[in-house]
Design a protein around this motif. Structure first.
Motif, PDB file in Angstrom:
ATOM      1  N   MET A   1       0.875  -1.073   0.123  1.00  0.00           N
ATOM      2  CA  MET A   1       0.172  -0.525  -0.073  1.00  0.00           C
ATOM      3  C   MET A   1       0.977   1.283   0.064  1.00  0.00           C
ATOM      4  O   MET A   1       1.480   1.155   0.979  1.00  0.00           O
ATOM      5  N   GLU A   5      -3.028   5.440   0.441  1.00  0.00           N
ATOM      6  CA  GLU A   5      -3.395   4.215   1.525  1.00  0.00           C
ATOM      7  C   GLU A   5      -3.755   4.032   2.693  1.00  0.00           C
ATOM      8  O   GLU A   5      -4.391   3.964   3.466  1.00  0.00           O
ATOM      9  N   ARG A  24      -9.808  -4.023   2.333  1.00  0.00           N
ATOM     10  CA  ARG A  24      -8.787  -3.490   1.593  1.00  0.00           C
ATOM     11  C   ARG A  24      -8.724  -4.251   0.712  1.00  0.00           C
ATOM     12  O   ARG A  24      -8.526  -5.185   1.119  1.00  0.00           O
ATOM     13  N   GLN A  25      -7.623  -3.495  -0.632  1.00  0.00           N
ATOM     14  CA  GLN A  25      -7.385  -4.874  -1.068  1.00  0.00           C
ATOM     15  C   GLN A  25      -8.206  -5.106  -1.776  1.00  0.00           C
ATOM     16  O   GLN A  25      -7.816  -7.337  -1.378  1.00  0.00           O
ATOM     17  N   ASP A  34      -9.205  -0.584  -3.999  1.00  0.00           N
ATOM     18  CA  ASP A  34      -8.024   0.046  -2.975  1.00  0.00           C
ATOM     19  C   ASP A  34      -8.991  -0.612  -1.747  1.00  0.00           C
ATOM     20  O   ASP A  34      -8.404  -0.901  -0.537  1.00  0.00           O
ATOM     21  N   GLU A  45     -10.745   4.624  -4.191  1.00  0.00           N
ATOM     22  CA  GLU A  45      -9.875   4.622  -4.650  1.00  0.00           C
ATOM     23  C   GLU A  45      -8.444   6.036  -4.275  1.00  0.00           C
ATOM     24  O   GLU A  45      -8.502   6.934  -4.938  1.00  0.00           O
TER      25      GLU A  45
END
Length: 141
Positions: A1, A5, A24-25, A34, A45
């Motif tokens: 990240m 982020e 997340r992710q 994101d 994002e």
């Protein structure tokens, strides 16, 4: 990240933003986003200049929208310099996608702030991307 982020995740993780749950992710279909709030179908994002006017990003965004997701895109410099405003925009977007409370009372002013907030969230979600290289603190600068 990225650093941006990470900063955003510090505010979103563990139900820290008004008790809302973010991941997340997260893989959604063939894409990885994101951050996402599945209940409100909001994707967040955090971007530097790498996502400007990319045909691949346009296809990805179109596919996510076709699946019912709203995409909020914040530039790194916004996350670093305007963190409170970014978090407010995220919260408003999430609250706008949740069903309204059972009986908001217009006589008591309930719901009017939310309606105005939803209008602001739509403007943020629908804003065009700035030209490549625009923005302070974006990646590649």
């Amino acid at each position: 990240m990225t650093e941006a982020e990470n900063l955003l995740w510090q505010h979103l993780r563990g139900h820290r933003l008004n008790g809302e749950k973010f991941r997340r992710q997260q893989a959604i279909g063939p894409y990885v986003v994101d951050f996402v709030h599945f209940g409100a179908r909001v994707v967040i994002e955090a971007d530097g200049g790498q996502h400007n006017e990319s045909p691949g990003d346009e296809r990805r965004e179109a596919w996510l929208k076709s699946q019912g997701f709203r995409i909020l895109r914040f530039w790194n410099h916004e996350i670093f310099n305007e963190t409170a405003a970014v978090l407010e925009a995220v919260l408003v977007a999430v609250e706008c996608r949740h069903p309204l409370s059972p009986s908001p009372s217009p006589a008591r002013g309930e719901g009017s702030r939310r309606v105005e907030g939803c209008r602001r969230a739509r403007k943020i979600a629908d804003r065009p991307l700035p030209p490549r290289g625009g923005g302070v603190g974006g990646e590649g600068e």
